[in-house]
Design a protein around this motif. Structure first.
Motif, PDB file in Angstrom:
ATOM      1  N   PRO A 279       0.732  -1.132   0.039  1.00  0.00           N
ATOM      2  CA  PRO A 279      -0.124   0.038   0.059  1.00  0.00           C
ATOM      3  C   PRO A 279       1.059   1.429  -0.088  1.00  0.00           C
ATOM      4  O   PRO A 279       0.278   2.273  -0.636  1.00  0.00           O
ATOM      5  CB  PRO A 279      -0.738  -0.071   1.355  1.00  0.00           C
ATOM      6  CG  PRO A 279      -0.176  -1.137   2.097  1.00  0.00           C
ATOM      7  CD  PRO A 279       0.533  -2.141   1.182  1.00  0.00           C
ATOM      8  N   THR A 280       1.935   1.351   0.607  1.00  0.00           N
ATOM      9  CA  THR A 280       2.845   2.564   0.618  1.00  0.00           C
ATOM     10  C   THR A 280       3.491   2.673  -0.912  1.00  0.00           C
ATOM     11  O   THR A 280       3.418   3.737  -1.324  1.00  0.00           O
ATOM     12  CB  THR A 280       4.146   2.230   1.375  1.00  0.00           C
ATOM     13  OG1 THR A 280       3.686   2.027   2.673  1.00  0.00           O
ATOM     14  CG2 THR A 280       5.000   3.329   1.518  1.00  0.00           C
ATOM     15  N   LEU A 281       3.737   1.622  -1.582  1.00  0.00           N
ATOM     16  CA  LEU A 281       3.888   1.896  -2.992  1.00  0.00           C
ATOM     17  C   LEU A 281       2.831   2.410  -3.797  1.00  0.00           C
ATOM     18  O   LEU A 281       2.926   3.260  -4.639  1.00  0.00           O
ATOM     19  CB  LEU A 281       4.491   0.311  -3.579  1.00  0.00           C
ATOM     20  CG  LEU A 281       5.008   0.416  -4.933  1.00  0.00           C
ATOM     21  CD1 LEU A 281       6.106   1.438  -5.301  1.00  0.00           C
ATOM     22  CD2 LEU A 281       5.124  -1.066  -5.620  1.00  0.00           C
ATOM     23  N   ILE A 282       1.653   1.743  -3.772  1.00  0.00           N
ATOM     24  CA  ILE A 282       0.447   2.155  -4.255  1.00  0.00           C
ATOM     25  C   ILE A 282       0.300   3.795  -3.990  1.00  0.00           C
ATOM     26  O   ILE A 282       0.026   4.605  -5.021  1.00  0.00           O
ATOM     27  CB  ILE A 282      -0.788   1.305  -4.093  1.00  0.00           C
ATOM     28  CG1 ILE A 282      -0.459   0.003  -4.551  1.00  0.00           C
ATOM     29  CG2 ILE A 282      -1.993   2.106  -4.459  1.00  0.00           C
ATOM     30  CD1 ILE A 282      -1.553  -0.990  -4.145  1.00  0.00           C
ATOM     31  N   GLY A 283       0.303   3.924  -2.665  1.00  0.00           N
ATOM     32  CA  GLY A 283       0.289   5.484  -2.265  1.00  0.00           C
ATOM     33  C   GLY A 283       1.171   6.342  -2.924  1.00  0.00           C
ATOM     34  O   GLY A 283       0.626   7.444  -3.235  1.00  0.00           O
ATOM     35  N   SER A 284       2.319   5.939  -2.986  1.00  0.00           N
ATOM     36  CA  SER A 284       3.497   6.987  -3.809  1.00  0.00           C
ATOM     37  C   SER A 284       3.142   6.964  -5.242  1.00  0.00           C
ATOM     38  O   SER A 284       3.434   8.192  -5.651  1.00  0.00           O
ATOM     39  CB  SER A 284       4.688   6.153  -3.688  1.00  0.00           C
ATOM     40  OG  SER A 284       5.093   5.072  -4.300  1.00  0.00           O
ATOM     41  N   LEU A 285       2.516   6.025  -5.944  1.00  0.00           N
ATOM     42  CA  LEU A 285       2.196   6.423  -7.180  1.00  0.00           C
ATOM     43  C   LEU A 285       0.981   7.210  -7.462  1.00  0.00           C
ATOM     44  O   LEU A 285       0.740   7.676  -8.405  1.00  0.00           O
ATOM     45  CB  LEU A 285       1.835   4.713  -8.005  1.00  0.00           C
ATOM     46  CG  LEU A 285       2.917   3.945  -8.021  1.00  0.00           C
ATOM     47  CD1 LEU A 285       2.577   2.730  -8.280  1.00  0.00           C
ATOM     48  CD2 LEU A 285       4.070   4.574  -8.787  1.00  0.00           C
ATOM     49  N   LEU A 286       0.051   7.270  -6.218  1.00  0.00           N
ATOM     50  CA  LEU A 286      -1.233   8.007  -6.468  1.00  0.00           C
ATOM     51  C   LEU A 286      -0.918   9.380  -5.916  1.00  0.00           C
ATOM     52  O   LEU A 286      -1.730  10.431  -6.028  1.00  0.00           O
ATOM     53  CB  LEU A 286      -2.337   7.545  -5.444  1.00  0.00           C
ATOM     54  CG  LEU A 286      -2.785   6.081  -6.075  1.00  0.00           C
ATOM     55  CD1 LEU A 286      -3.714   5.331  -4.982  1.00  0.00           C
ATOM     56  CD2 LEU A 286      -3.642   6.158  -7.353  1.00  0.00           C
TER      57      LEU A 286
END
Length: 293
Positions: A279-286
């Motif tokens: 989720p941290t990786l996804i959040g960084s992309l968002l």
């Protein structure tokens, strides 16, 4: 007058470094002192579809985990700034980035509030976020008390554990009525309700992770050990640098009764990757993606 933030102080930095060293040092010691790696590798020769199914289950529960957190965030915001589930989930994912890069994960809720359309609500939204975080902490502590007693007494009677869960649910429902709080009773009860659902999901994820790596832990044992593990992790001061080490260290203390250090470490690492790193990786992309209208 010194205007630097508390976590910029040299003493605070030293404590962070020592905590990280202690956490990872304990993990390293347990893994190095383990002598039966040959039998451990043999367990992976028996990897079957049932164990793979547990891994798939843990991964499949990841979206539900974050969906419930987004539901709690959306519920808390409903009176000041209603948001859609899509917006709430984006804000929660971005909050994971803020939590990952700040001491004690304090950047989670400010990072979420930054993405509200009305910037004047930043302060109120941040406070409501911390209410949601406090509700999750209360749930973990309350649900951890009775199982911890059973664990320490080595009495893994499932009836007592389930009775403890029922009593804790009663406390969760009644406690807000008995204390004064600056937030409405429906807000606090609602946040705790969402927190209970999420608690059961990430507890089930950890159980699935343990079964995937081949840990021979029964359901009744898990009902005692997993709540104790989350209780210990929650009450331990934490920061990103030591997070995995602290989780692994407490997991070693709690689950070594049932299985071996390498399996414990692997299970914790898998759940950490699923629930924190992904989720941290996804959040960084968002972060730099404009929300859809």
């Amino acid at each position: 007058m010194d205007s630097s933030k508390p976590y910029d102080k040299p003493l605070f930095k030293a404590v962070k470094i020592l905590l990280a060293i202690a956490a990872y040092g304990y993990l390293a010691y347990k893994l190095i002192s383990y002598k039966d790696y040959s039998s451990l590798f043999n367990t992976w020769d028996s990897l079957d579809m049932e164990r793979i199914g547990w891994l798939i289950g843990a991964i499949a529960l990841f979206p539900l985990n974050l969906f419930l957190e987004a539901g709690k965030w959306r519920f808390l915001l409903r009176d000041i700034h209603p948001v859609t589930y899509t917006e709430a989930q984006r804000q929660v994912y971005c909050g994971m980035v803020g939590a990952f890069v700040t001491p004690y994960r304090v950047g989670d809720y400010p990072a979420r509030a930054m993405f509200l359309e009305d910037k004047n609500l930043f302060g109120k939204a941040t406070v409501l976020g911390f209410v949601g975080g406090a509700a999750q902490t209360m749930v973990i502590i309350l649900f951890g008390i009775f199982p911890s007693i059973c664990y320490l007494n080595n009495n893994l009677n499932m009836i007592w554990v389930l009775l403890g869960f029922v009593i804790c649910l009663g406390v969760i429902l009644l406690a807000p009525r008995l204390i004064k709080q600056p937030f409405s009773l429906p807000q606090l009860l609602g946040a705790m309700g969402w927190s209970c659902l999420r608690y059961f999901v990430f507890s089930l994820q950890l159980y699935a992770g343990l079964l995937f790596v081949g840990a021979p832990i029964t359901l009744s044992e898990a009902l005692c050990a997993i709540p104790l593990y989350y209780l210990l992790v929650t009450v331990t001061p934490n920061m990103p640098a030591a997070d995995l080490g602290i989780r692994g260290g407490w997991a070693m203390v709690v689950f070594e009764r049932y299985t071996t250090p390498p399996l414990i470490t692997l299970a914790v690492l898998i759940i950490y990757i699923i629930n924190t790193l992904i989720p941290t990786l996804i959040g960084s992309l968002l972060l730099y993606r404009r929300p859809t209208e």
